[in-house]
Write a protein that holds these residues in place. Structure first.
Motif, PDB file in Angstrom:
ATOM      1  N   ARG A 400       0.843  -1.193   0.000  1.00  0.00           N
ATOM      2  CA  ARG A 400       0.000   0.000   0.000  1.00  0.00           C
ATOM      3  C   ARG A 400       0.874   1.237   0.000  1.00  0.00           C
ATOM      4  N   VAL A 401       0.491   2.205  -0.821  1.00  0.00           N
ATOM      5  CA  VAL A 401       1.253   3.444  -0.955  1.00  0.00           C
ATOM      6  C   VAL A 401       0.308   4.617  -0.733  1.00  0.00           C
ATOM      7  N   GLY A 402       0.740   5.596   0.048  1.00  0.00           N
ATOM      8  CA  GLY A 402      -0.084   6.770   0.286  1.00  0.00           C
ATOM      9  C   GLY A 402       0.627   7.776   1.168  1.00  0.00           C
ATOM     10  N   ALA A 403      -0.105   8.819   1.566  1.00  0.00           N
ATOM     11  CA  ALA A 403       0.422   9.878   2.434  1.00  0.00           C
ATOM     12  C   ALA A 403      -0.541  10.084   3.583  1.00  0.00           C
ATOM     13  N   THR A 404      -0.019  10.363   4.746  1.00  0.00           N
ATOM     14  CA  THR A 404      -0.836  10.556   5.937  1.00  0.00           C
ATOM     15  C   THR A 404      -0.042  11.357   6.954  1.00  0.00           C
ATOM     16  N   ARG A 405      -0.545  11.383   8.169  1.00  0.00           N
ATOM     17  CA  ARG A 405       0.175  11.990   9.294  1.00  0.00           C
ATOM     18  C   ARG A 405       0.456  10.919  10.332  1.00  0.00           C
ATOM     19  N   THR A 406       1.549  11.091  11.026  1.00  0.00           N
ATOM     20  CA  THR A 406       1.905  10.091  12.027  1.00  0.00           C
ATOM     21  C   THR A 406       0.880  10.097  13.148  1.00  0.00           C
ATOM     22  N   GLY A 410       2.815   5.234  18.363  1.00  0.00           N
ATOM     23  CA  GLY A 410       3.659   4.570  17.380  1.00  0.00           C
ATOM     24  C   GLY A 410       3.717   3.077  17.615  1.00  0.00           C
ATOM     25  N   ASP A 411       3.951   2.306  16.528  1.00  0.00           N
ATOM     26  CA  ASP A 411       4.102   0.865  16.630  1.00  0.00           C
ATOM     27  C   ASP A 411       5.556   0.526  16.914  1.00  0.00           C
ATOM     28  N   LEU A 412       5.841  -0.797  17.018  1.00  0.00           N
ATOM     29  CA  LEU A 412       7.220  -1.229  17.148  1.00  0.00           C
ATOM     30  C   LEU A 412       8.000  -0.770  15.926  1.00  0.00           C
ATOM     31  N   GLY A 413       9.167  -0.208  16.156  1.00  0.00           N
ATOM     32  CA  GLY A 413       9.929   0.293  15.017  1.00  0.00           C
ATOM     33  C   GLY A 413      11.369   0.531  15.363  1.00  0.00           C
ATOM     34  N   SER A 414      12.101   0.983  14.382  1.00  0.00           N
ATOM     35  CA  SER A 414      13.527   1.266  14.535  1.00  0.00           C
ATOM     36  C   SER A 414      13.724   2.768  14.575  1.00  0.00           C
ATOM     37  N   GLY A 415      14.699   3.213  15.335  1.00  0.00           N
ATOM     38  CA  GLY A 415      15.007   4.633  15.387  1.00  0.00           C
ATOM     39  C   GLY A 415      14.061   5.410  16.274  1.00  0.00           C
ATOM     40  N   ARG A 416      14.193   6.726  16.206  1.00  0.00           N
ATOM     41  CA  ARG A 416      13.413   7.614  17.054  1.00  0.00           C
ATOM     42  C   ARG A 416      12.029   7.830  16.446  1.00  0.00           C
ATOM     43  N   PRO A 417      10.953   7.749  17.250  1.00  0.00           N
ATOM     44  CA  PRO A 417       9.611   7.984  16.713  1.00  0.00           C
ATOM     45  C   PRO A 417       9.458   9.406  16.197  1.00  0.00           C
ATOM     46  N   LEU A 418       8.676   9.547  15.123  1.00  0.00           N
ATOM     47  CA  LEU A 418       8.393  10.860  14.573  1.00  0.00           C
ATOM     48  C   LEU A 418       7.341  11.552  15.429  1.00  0.00           C
ATOM     49  N   PRO A 419       7.397  12.897  15.514  1.00  0.00           N
ATOM     50  CA  PRO A 419       6.385  13.613  16.312  1.00  0.00           C
ATOM     51  C   PRO A 419       4.986  13.353  15.775  1.00  0.00           C
ATOM     52  N   PRO A 420       3.989  13.221  16.654  1.00  0.00           N
ATOM     53  CA  PRO A 420       2.610  12.998  16.190  1.00  0.00           C
ATOM     54  C   PRO A 420       2.141  14.131  15.287  1.00  0.00           C
ATOM     55  N   GLY A 421       1.426  13.760  14.234  1.00  0.00           N
ATOM     56  CA  GLY A 421       0.905  14.749  13.298  1.00  0.00           C
ATOM     57  C   GLY A 421       1.871  15.173  12.224  1.00  0.00           C
ATOM     58  N   THR A 422       3.036  14.527  12.106  1.00  0.00           N
ATOM     59  CA  THR A 422       4.009  14.886  11.074  1.00  0.00           C
ATOM     60  C   THR A 422       3.556  14.337   9.724  1.00  0.00           C
ATOM     61  N   PRO A 423       3.506  15.158   8.657  1.00  0.00           N
ATOM     62  CA  PRO A 423       3.161  14.639   7.330  1.00  0.00           C
ATOM     63  C   PRO A 423       4.236  13.665   6.837  1.00  0.00           C
ATOM     64  N   VAL A 424       3.802  12.476   6.428  1.00  0.00           N
ATOM     65  CA  VAL A 424       4.748  11.451   5.974  1.00  0.00           C
ATOM     66  C   VAL A 424       4.179  10.750   4.745  1.00  0.00           C
ATOM     67  N   CYS A 425       5.099  10.197   3.947  1.00  0.00           N
ATOM     68  CA  CYS A 425       4.760   9.290   2.857  1.00  0.00           C
ATOM     69  C   CYS A 425       4.948   7.859   3.365  1.00  0.00           C
ATOM     70  N   VAL A 426       4.014   6.974   3.032  1.00  0.00           N
ATOM     71  CA  VAL A 426       3.972   5.648   3.639  1.00  0.00           C
ATOM     72  C   VAL A 426       3.942   4.576   2.559  1.00  0.00           C
ATOM     73  N   ILE A 427       4.722   3.515   2.783  1.00  0.00           N
ATOM     74  CA  ILE A 427       4.628   2.280   2.004  1.00  0.00           C
ATOM     75  C   ILE A 427       4.464   1.143   3.008  1.00  0.00           C
ATOM     76  N   GLU A 428       3.377   0.407   2.874  1.00  0.00           N
ATOM     77  CA  GLU A 428       3.117  -0.738   3.737  1.00  0.00           C
ATOM     78  C   GLU A 428       3.280  -2.033   2.955  1.00  0.00           C
ATOM     79  N   GLU A 517      -7.068  12.897  10.255  1.00  0.00           N
ATOM     80  CA  GLU A 517      -6.191  11.748  10.059  1.00  0.00           C
ATOM     81  C   GLU A 517      -5.164  11.615  11.158  1.00  0.00           C
ATOM     82  N   ALA A 518      -4.804  12.728  11.758  1.00  0.00           N
ATOM     83  CA  ALA A 518      -3.782  12.661  12.812  1.00  0.00           C
ATOM     84  C   ALA A 518      -4.283  11.953  14.049  1.00  0.00           C
ATOM     85  N   HIS A 519      -5.580  11.717  14.130  1.00  0.00           N
ATOM     86  CA  HIS A 519      -6.136  11.090  15.326  1.00  0.00           C
ATOM     87  C   HIS A 519      -6.471   9.618  15.112  1.00  0.00           C
ATOM     88  N   HIS A 520      -6.071   9.034  13.956  1.00  0.00           N
ATOM     89  CA  HIS A 520      -6.376   7.638  13.676  1.00  0.00           C
ATOM     90  C   HIS A 520      -5.099   6.917  13.299  1.00  0.00           C
TER      91      HIS A 520
END
Length: 525
Positions: A400-406, A410-428, A517-520
């Motif tokens: 899945r490819v799209g754009a949303t806000r963080t 956050g889920d399990l992940g690598s590195g530092r979590p992004l601030p909530p509500g940050t615009p990001v491009c996503v590939i699932e 979207e930032a709340h889901h």
């Protein structure tokens, strides 16, 4: 002034007490010296005033005999006992007889009037006659009849006595002040430096190995308090650096052990088959070809492992070197096409990212983000290969490819979590396989870590027991995501599958079709 090395105080407390004592004693002595000077000047002015207002009666000159012997004065003309009057005749010679008390030596006067170094009508000081250590005399010269000159003198013994007593009083007071300052100042300095003493003792304990201690801070508004805060900051950074060093050393030892273990397996296989070929030169052609194929396979495996290690090292030392607008939709389509060639029986779909139930039917859009297309393709290839390798053949894979806000969580992940509500491009990359064991999910991004599927008997495309990888694929993907300023997350559902989510910074804007979207959270597959 430089103190001799042996007499120089070594401690700060001793120096402060010594400086305070010297300053206080000097101040007292200077004040007493100023008072002594003022007192002596005032007493001398009183004597000068008496001299200026006193003149011998005129009858003294008339009653003076030819032989220089004055006649006894009448009671009205009697001189005070502390005055001395000396006469010089018209020839300028000092007469032997003088008026006044003769109990103490008089002033030292020259025998000739021409030798008098005194200005008429101006008081001056002369030494006592025959006694160099005695008190001096204050004298004034007056002109008399017939060119006679008269010298009127008053002793300075009263002035010298008063100033001497005051001088001894000043010295005694200075000594008493010095002793008092040293005695009381020592206690005051000890009390004032008590916070610094506690800092000193704590620092000594820390030097002896008690790194968990902190310097006590009594008042942060004082110099010692600010020093304690600065030392505590340094200690925190030191402890953090030591912890990082220990962690890094442990990770390095673990990494070297895992790397050696991974390299030893293909090296052992290559060595074994090479020795087999050397020991059996008459080996049948089919077995020889099989040995050559196994040697080539293990060499390729070792080469890929070394390339992965080198790539991880480069990603850890520098960020993504090449940045350009990358279309994530095209990259996902190319990665799916490449994976489909290797896994022709696998169902792999390309779908839009559903950030909200109301947008579930939206179409695929072009999603661009700045980055290195080659490295991002490698991330997608690793995620797809991981999904196809560790899930049954009948499990489907959804990209899945799209754009949303963080999201706010956050889920399990690598590195530092992004601030909530940050615009990001996503590939699932989602699958409906067995998922990952809950206790192993937090370690999937570690180097050389191999998670065990819940159904380990089922391999890629229905093959039992897939060939284990090096455990570097997800670590490389996480490192590339971090180098691009993003993050790689895992949404694990044991028994239902798992979703790997690549989050990359959106250089344009966030989606405008849904303000909530930032709340889901992104949906689970």
């Amino acid at each position: 002034m430089r103190w001799p090395r042996r007499l120089r105080p070594r401690s700060l407390r001793s120096r402060l007490v010594l400086i305070a004592g010297l300053l206080a004693t000097s101040a007292v002595l200077l004040c007493q010296l100023a008072g002594l000077t003022v007192l002596r000047g005032w007493l001398t002015d009183q004597i000068d005033d008496r001299l200026s207002h006193f003149r011998p009666p005129g009858r003294v000159y008339e009653d003076m005999a030819d032989d220089g012997t004055p006649r006894p004065p009448s009671p009205d003309n009697a001189l005070p006992s502390d005055y001395r009057v000396f006469f010089y005749d018209e020839d300028g010679s000092l007469l032997r007889t003088s008026l006044g008390s003769s109990d103490s030596p008089g002033p030292r006067l020259p025998q000739r009037a021409a030798d008098l170094d005194l200005a008429a009508g101006r008081p001056s000081t002369v030494p006592a006659e025959g006694d160099a250590t005695g008190s001096g005399w204050r004298v004034i010269v007056h002109s008399g009849p017939d060119h006679m000159r008269t010298v009127v003198a008053l002793p300075l013994d009263t002035v010298d006595g008063a100033t001497t007593k005051l001088l001894w009083l000043s010295l005694g007071l200075g000594i008493a002040v010095a002793v008092g300052v040293v005695a009381l100042g020592n206690g005051a300095v000890r009390l004032g430096l008590r916070p610094l003493t506690r800092v000193e003792h704590t620092a000594q304990h820390i030097t002896d190995g008690a790194l968990e201690l902190n310097v006590p801070v009594a008042d942060p508004d004082t110099e010692v308090g600010r020093l304690g805060l600065a030392l505590n900051t340094m200690l925190d950074r030191l402890r953090t650096a030591l912890h990082r060093t220990k962690t890094s050393e442990a990770q390095l030892r673990h990494f070297m052990a895992d790397a050696g273990h991974e390299l030893r397996t293909p090296l052992t296989a290559i060595q074994g088959f090479a020795e087999l070929l050397l020991d059996e030169p008459d080996m049948p052609g089919r077995r020889r070809q099989e040995a050559h194929a196994l040697i080539a396979h293990n060499a390729d495996r070792m080469s890929r492992l070394v390339d992965d290690l080198f790539l991880l090292a480069m990603l850890g030392d520098s960020p993504a070197a090449h940045r350009e607008p990358v279309d994530l939709l095209s990259l996902a389509a190319d990665a799916i096409a490449t994976t489909a060639i290797r896994h022709p029986q696998r169902a792999i779909t390309l779908e839009p990212l559903a950030t909200h139930p109301a947008t579930a039917e939206r179409d695929l859009d072009i999603i661009e983000t700045p980055g290195d297309a080659h490295q991002l393709v490698q991330v997608l290839g690793n995620l797809l290969s991981n999904a196809c390798t560790h899930t049954p053949a009948d499990s489907s894979v959804h990209v899945r490819v799209g754009a949303t806000r963080t999201p706010t969580r956050g889920d399990l992940g690598s590195g530092r979590p992004l601030p909530p509500g940050t615009p990001v491009c996503v590939i699932e990359v989602a699958d409906n396989g067995p998922g990952i064991k809950p206790d192993e999910a937090p370690h999937v991004f570690d180097r050389f870590y191999r998670a065990t599927p819940l159904d380990p008997a089922t391999g890629s495309d229905g093959e039992a027991g897939p060939e284990p990888g090096s455990g570097l694929g997800l670590a490389i993907a996480a490192a590339i995501a971090a180098a691009h300023g993003g993050r790689l997350e895992l949404d694990n559902h044991p028994g239902e599958g798992c979703t790997f989510r690549l989050l990359l910074p959106d250089s344009t804007t966030a989606p405008k079709d849904d303000t909530d979207e930032a709340h889901h959270d992104p949906p689970h597959t």
